[in-house]
Design a protein around this motif. Structure first.
Motif, PDB file in Angstrom:
ATOM      1  N   GLY A   1       0.439  -3.256 -10.881  1.00 60.22           N
ATOM      2  CA  GLY A   1       1.127  -3.294 -12.162  1.00 60.22           C
ATOM      3  C   GLY A   1       0.587  -4.348 -13.107  1.00 60.22           C
ATOM      4  O   GLY A   1      -0.432  -4.996 -12.847  1.00 60.22           O
ATOM      5  N   VAL A   2       1.298  -4.560 -14.192  1.00 61.89           N
ATOM      6  CA  VAL A   2       0.861  -5.498 -15.229  1.00 61.89           C
ATOM      7  C   VAL A   2       0.978  -6.942 -14.756  1.00 61.89           C
ATOM      8  O   VAL A   2       0.176  -7.793 -15.119  1.00 61.89           O
ATOM      9  CB  VAL A   2       1.686  -5.289 -16.526  1.00 61.89           C
ATOM     10  CG1 VAL A   2       1.330  -6.334 -17.570  1.00 61.89           C
ATOM     11  CG2 VAL A   2       1.436  -3.885 -17.078  1.00 61.89           C
ATOM     12  N   LYS A   3       1.947  -7.254 -13.950  1.00 60.93           N
ATOM     13  CA  LYS A   3       2.276  -8.573 -13.392  1.00 60.93           C
ATOM     14  C   LYS A   3       3.321  -9.269 -14.258  1.00 60.93           C
ATOM     15  O   LYS A   3       3.277  -9.244 -15.495  1.00 60.93           O
ATOM     16  CB  LYS A   3       1.049  -9.486 -13.234  1.00 60.93           C
ATOM     17  CG  LYS A   3      -0.037  -8.908 -12.336  1.00 60.93           C
ATOM     18  CD  LYS A   3       0.359  -8.919 -10.884  1.00 60.93           C
ATOM     19  CE  LYS A   3      -0.793  -8.582  -9.959  1.00 60.93           C
ATOM     20  NZ  LYS A   3      -1.422  -7.286 -10.163  1.00 60.93           N
ATOM     21  N   VAL A   4       4.258  -9.899 -13.568  1.00 64.72           N
ATOM     22  CA  VAL A   4       5.391 -10.554 -14.219  1.00 64.72           C
ATOM     23  C   VAL A   4       4.925 -11.634 -15.195  1.00 64.72           C
ATOM     24  O   VAL A   4       5.428 -11.741 -16.318  1.00 64.72           O
ATOM     25  CB  VAL A   4       6.332 -11.165 -13.160  1.00 64.72           C
ATOM     26  CG1 VAL A   4       7.424 -11.997 -13.827  1.00 64.72           C
ATOM     27  CG2 VAL A   4       6.955 -10.074 -12.301  1.00 64.72           C
TER      28      VAL A   4
ATOM     29  N   ASN B   1      -1.751   1.190  -9.552  1.00 63.80           N
ATOM     30  CA  ASN B   1      -1.863   1.149  -8.080  1.00 63.80           C
ATOM     31  C   ASN B   1      -0.499   1.256  -7.410  1.00 63.80           C
ATOM     32  O   ASN B   1      -0.194   0.543  -6.452  1.00 63.80           O
ATOM     33  CB  ASN B   1      -2.568  -0.134  -7.621  1.00 63.80           C
ATOM     34  CG  ASN B   1      -3.945  -0.306  -8.217  1.00 63.80           C
ATOM     35  OD1 ASN B   1      -4.279  -1.361  -8.745  1.00 63.80           O
ATOM     36  ND2 ASN B   1      -4.766   0.724  -8.168  1.00 63.80           N
ATOM     37  N   ILE B   2       0.326   2.173  -7.931  1.00 62.30           N
ATOM     38  CA  ILE B   2       1.691   2.334  -7.425  1.00 62.30           C
ATOM     39  C   ILE B   2       1.778   3.435  -6.379  1.00 62.30           C
ATOM     40  O   ILE B   2       2.402   3.279  -5.342  1.00 62.30           O
ATOM     41  CB  ILE B   2       2.656   2.621  -8.597  1.00 62.30           C
ATOM     42  CG1 ILE B   2       2.711   1.404  -9.509  1.00 62.30           C
ATOM     43  CG2 ILE B   2       4.057   2.979  -8.088  1.00 62.30           C
ATOM     44  CD1 ILE B   2       3.305   1.673 -10.870  1.00 62.30           C
ATOM     45  N   GLY B   3       1.136   4.590  -6.655  1.00 63.77           N
ATOM     46  CA  GLY B   3       1.092   5.679  -5.682  1.00 63.77           C
ATOM     47  C   GLY B   3       1.957   6.858  -6.042  1.00 63.77           C
ATOM     48  O   GLY B   3       1.489   7.815  -6.675  1.00 63.77           O
TER      49      GLY B   3
ATOM     50  N   GLY C   1       0.801  -1.230   0.000  1.00 63.20           N
ATOM     51  CA  GLY C   1       0.000   0.000   0.000  1.00 63.20           C
ATOM     52  C   GLY C   1       0.826   1.269   0.000  1.00 63.20           C
ATOM     53  O   GLY C   1       0.675   2.127  -0.859  1.00 63.20           O
ATOM     54  N   GLY C   2       1.723   1.406   0.987  1.00 61.09           N
ATOM     55  CA  GLY C   2       2.612   2.558   1.003  1.00 61.09           C
ATOM     56  C   GLY C   2       2.178   3.737   1.845  1.00 61.09           C
ATOM     57  O   GLY C   2       2.953   4.675   2.028  1.00 61.09           O
ATOM     58  N   PHE C   3       0.937   3.734   2.369  1.00 55.19           N
ATOM     59  CA  PHE C   3       0.551   4.809   3.278  1.00 55.19           C
ATOM     60  C   PHE C   3       1.399   4.709   4.555  1.00 55.19           C
ATOM     61  O   PHE C   3       1.758   3.620   4.988  1.00 55.19           O
ATOM     62  CB  PHE C   3      -0.921   4.710   3.670  1.00 55.19           C
ATOM     63  CG  PHE C   3      -1.868   5.341   2.681  1.00 55.19           C
ATOM     64  CD1 PHE C   3      -1.447   6.289   1.768  1.00 55.19           C
ATOM     65  CD2 PHE C   3      -3.212   4.981   2.672  1.00 55.19           C
ATOM     66  CE1 PHE C   3      -2.325   6.868   0.865  1.00 55.19           C
ATOM     67  CE2 PHE C   3      -4.109   5.559   1.783  1.00 55.19           C
ATOM     68  CZ  PHE C   3      -3.666   6.506   0.879  1.00 55.19           C
TER      69      PHE C   3
ATOM     70  N   ASN D   1       6.885  -3.655  -7.188  1.00 52.76           N
ATOM     71  CA  ASN D   1       5.616  -4.326  -6.899  1.00 52.76           C
ATOM     72  C   ASN D   1       4.551  -3.360  -6.400  1.00 52.76           C
ATOM     73  O   ASN D   1       3.540  -3.774  -5.858  1.00 52.76           O
ATOM     74  CB  ASN D   1       5.814  -5.466  -5.898  1.00 52.76           C
ATOM     75  CG  ASN D   1       6.289  -4.973  -4.542  1.00 52.76           C
ATOM     76  OD1 ASN D   1       6.097  -3.821  -4.174  1.00 52.76           O
ATOM     77  ND2 ASN D   1       6.916  -5.851  -3.791  1.00 52.76           N
ATOM     78  N   SER D   2       4.788  -2.052  -6.548  1.00 53.78           N
ATOM     79  CA  SER D   2       3.791  -0.996  -6.309  1.00 53.78           C
ATOM     80  C   SER D   2       3.541  -0.654  -4.846  1.00 53.78           C
ATOM     81  O   SER D   2       2.473  -0.162  -4.514  1.00 53.78           O
ATOM     82  CB  SER D   2       2.452  -1.350  -6.979  1.00 53.78           C
ATOM     83  OG  SER D   2       1.682  -2.239  -6.192  1.00 53.78           O
ATOM     84  N   THR D   3       4.518  -0.879  -3.957  1.00 50.90           N
ATOM     85  CA  THR D   3       4.294  -0.531  -2.554  1.00 50.90           C
ATOM     86  C   THR D   3       4.211   0.977  -2.368  1.00 50.90           C
ATOM     87  O   THR D   3       3.263   1.498  -1.788  1.00 50.90           O
ATOM     88  CB  THR D   3       5.399  -1.110  -1.652  1.00 50.90           C
ATOM     89  OG1 THR D   3       5.470  -2.513  -1.846  1.00 50.90           O
ATOM     90  CG2 THR D   3       5.103  -0.811  -0.187  1.00 50.90           C
TER      91      THR D   3
END
Length: 512
Positions: A374-377, A462-464, A234-236, A338-340
Motif C-alpha cells: 500500500g501507500v504506507k501510513v 501488493n494486496i492480492g 503475503g496471503g498465499f 496492511n495487504s496480507t
C-alpha cells in the motif's frame, strides 16, 4: 550528462543472486522427497538456475556498484527472481492441465509470490491438485520477498554488503531507510533475525494448537506454510479456503501477527533493546494502531447490521454482536489494511457499504519499514500535513510553516518525494483500472467497475484479493494475457515503490 551504468557489474551481481536463490529451492526439494511429489521438479530447477547464475556471475566476478548500478540491480533483481521462481511452476505444469504450464500464468504466480501480493491464477481446484512441494515453494517465495531479497543478500554476502546502503535505500519499503547499527550489514541482519523470530514463533504457536486438539488440520506442514506467508503479509495458503479452513483459535492467533507484520520492524529492534517507549511514542505506529481500531469498529458495526450473508457459506457472519462477528471484522481489517490478503470470510459477498470501507482500508497500507504494502501510513500523514500547511500559508503567506512528524521537521526533499510517489500511485491506479476494463471488453468479458478498480489496487498495492470474481476465494485466471502482463508490471512497481523502476525506464529512454 548521459546515464551509463556499468551493466557488466549489474549482470555479474544478478548471477550471484540467482546462484544463492537456487539454494532456497532445497526447502521444497526436501518436502518433495518427504511426500514423494515433484522432487524432480526442484532438483532440475536447482541445477538449471545455479548453472545460469554461475555463468552470469562470470561476466563480472568482482562487481563494483555505484548509485546507478545499485538502482538497476535492485530493479532487475526482483524481475529475475520472479522469472527464476516461475521455473518450477512451468516444469510441474508441463504435460498436465495445470494453468501454471502457461508461461504468463507461471510468471504471474511467481511475481505475486516474491512481491507478497497474493493474487493468484490458481482457483480452488488448482490449489488442491498441486503437490506439497510446489505449494511450499509458493509459500517460500513470499517469505523471501517479505523482508526483501536484497536485504537478505546484504545480510549474508560480504560482496553485496559493500554497497549495502545504496541497495537497501532502493529496496526498503517506505520513504526512508532507518539505519539501526553503524554497519548496514548489521542492520540487515537485525531486521532479518527479527523477521525470522516472529515467523518461528507463529509456526510454533499454530502447531501447538494442533497438538492441543484446537486445530486438527493445522499440522506441521500447514504451520510452517502459514508462518512463511503471514509475516511477509503475503496471503498465499496451501488450503483452497485460506484461513477459513482452520478453527477460530487459529484465526485469533494469526490476527496479531498480521498486525505485527504491518509495523516498522525497526521499532521491534528498539523494544528488544529495552526502549519500548520509542515504539509507543512513534507517530506512525500510533496512527497505524488507531486506523486498525477505527476500521475494525466500522466493519463490525456494518456486520452487526447484516452486511454479510448468513453464516453457512464462506461469506457468512452471524448476526448480532458475537465472537464470530468481532473475529471476522478484526481479521479482514488486519489482513487488508496492511495487504496480507488472508480471508476467513468471502467479503466479495458483503454489501456495498462494507466493501467500500474495506476498499478504503486497502488504500492505507502498512508502516514504512514493515512488510506491508500500500501507500504506507507515514506517507498519508505527510500528505495530509503538507495539504494543511499549504492551506495555512495561503491565508498567511508571511508565515514559515515546516511539516513536522512526531516533533521532527520533515525534509522538503522527502516531502516532494512522498507527493510524487502518491501522485504516481493514484495515476497508475486509475490508468490500470481503465485498461483492465477495456482489455476484458475486447475479448468479451464483462468486468464491473468495482472489479476493475480492485484489480488495479490489489496488484499495485501488493494486496492480492479484490472484489467480485477477484474476491478472497476467487482468482485472476479469466483476465486476458495483456491484463495479466500489466498486473505483473504493477506488482513489480508496487513492491519497489514505483519510483526506482520508473527511474530506470526514464533514464534508459532519455539515453537514446
Amino acid at each position: 550528462m548521459p546515464w551509463r551504468p556499468n551493466w557488466r557489474a549489474t549482470v555479474g551481481l544478478l548471477g550471484t543472486g540467482m546462484k544463492y536463490l537456487s539454494v532456497t529451492m532445497f526447502v521444497p526439494l526436501l518436502v518433495g522427497v518427504i511426500y514423494g511429489e515433484d522432487a524432480w521438479v526442484f532438483a532440475l530447477s536447482i541445477v538449471a538456475v545455479a548453472v545460469a547464475g554461475f555463468a552470469l556471475e562470470r561476466v563480472d566476478p568482482d562487481p563494483d556498484l555505484g548509485p546507478s548500478e545499485a538502482l538497476v540491480f535492485v530493479t532487475l533483481a526482483w524481475l529475475v527472481a520472479a522469472v527464476v521462481g516461475a521455473v518450477p511452476y512451468m516444469l510441474a505444469g508441463a504435460g498436465t492441465a495445470s494453468t501454471l504450464a502457461d508461461p504468463v500464468n507461471a510468471l504471474f504466480e511467481s511475481m505475486s509470490g516474491f512481491t507478497t501480493t497474493g493474487a493468484t491464477v490458481m482457483g480452488k481446484i488448482g490449489v488442491e491438485r498441486h503437490s506439497h512441494a510446489l505449494l511450499m515453494w509458493r509459500q517460500l517465495t513470499q517469505w523471501l520477498g517479505g523482508m526483501g531479497i536484497i536485504v537478505l543478500m546484504i545480510a549474508i554476502l560480504p560482496e553485496v554488503a559493500v554497497n549495502g546502503a545504496q541497495l537497501m535505500d532502493s529496496e526498503a519499503p517506505g520513504p526512508e531507510l532507518q539505519k539501526l547499527t553503524p554497519k548496514i550489514a548489521e542492520t540487515a541482519r537485525a531486521l532479518w533475525l527479527i523477521y525470522f523470530g516472529f515467523t518461528v514463533l507463529l509456526a510454533a504457536l499454530l502447531y501447538a494448537l494442533h497438538l492441543l486438539g484446537m486445530a486438527p488440520n493445522m499440522d506441521l506442514y500447514n504451520a510452517v506454510a502459514h508462518g512463511f506467508t503471514t509475516l511477509p503479509t503475503g496471503g498465499f495458503s496451501p488450503q483452497a479456503d485460506s484461513i477459513a479452513a482452520f478453527s477460530a483459535a487459529v484465526q485469533w492467533v494469526v490476527i496479531p501477527f498480521m498486525i505485527v507484520a504491518g509495523v516498522n520492524f525497526a521499532l521491534f529492534w528498539h523494544v528488544l533493546r529495552g526502549e519500548a517507549a520509542v515504539m509507543l511514542e512513534n507517530t506512525e505506529f500510533r496512527t497505524y494502531a488507531g486506523a486498525i481500531a477505527v476500521f475494525t469498529a466500522g466493519v463490525g458495526v456494518l456486520l452487526v447490521g447484516g452486511a454479510a450473508p448468513p453464516l453457512g457459506d464462506l461469506g457468512g457472519v452471524t448476526g448480532g454482536l458475537t465472537e464470530n462477528t468481532i473475529r471476522q471484522a478484526a481479521f479482514q481489517i488486519a489482513s487488508l489494511l496492511n495487504s496480507t490478503g488472508y480471508a476467513t470470510s468471502d467479503f466479495a459477498q458483503w454489501d456495498t457499504h462494507a466493501q467500500v470501507l474495506l476498499l478504503f482500508a486497502m488504500f492505507v497500507g502498512g508502516s514504512a519499514g514493515s512488510t506491508g504494502g500500500g501507500v504506507k501510513v507515514v506517507r498519508w500523514l505527510v500528505v495530509l500535513k503538507a495539504i494543511r500547511r499549504e492551506l495555512f500559508t495561503t491565508a498567511r503567506p508571511d508565515v514559515v510553516q515546516p511539516v513536522r512528524l512526531g516533533g521532527t521537521v520533515v525534509n522538503e526533499d522527502a516531502i516532494r518525494g512522498i507527493l510524487v510517489f502518491t501522485m504516481l500511485y493514484v495515476l497508475l491506479f486509475g490508468l490500470a483500472s481503465v485498461f483492465f476494463t477495456l482489455d476484458t471488453a475486447r475479448v468479451g468479458i464483462e468486468l464491473s467497475t468495482l472489479e476493475a478498480v480492485s484489480a488495479s489496487l490489489a496488484t499495485l498495492g501488493n494486496i492480492g484479493p479484490g472484489f467480485g470474481r477477484l474476491g478472497p476465494f476467487g482468482n485472476y485466471l479469466f483476465f486476458p494475457d495483456a491484463s495479466k502482463l500489466l498486473m505483473i508490471f504493477l506488482m513489480w512497481l508496487g513492491r519497489l515503490e514505483i519510483v526506482p523502476v520508473l527511474a530506470v525506464f526514464v533514464s534508459s529512454v532519455e539515453n537514446r
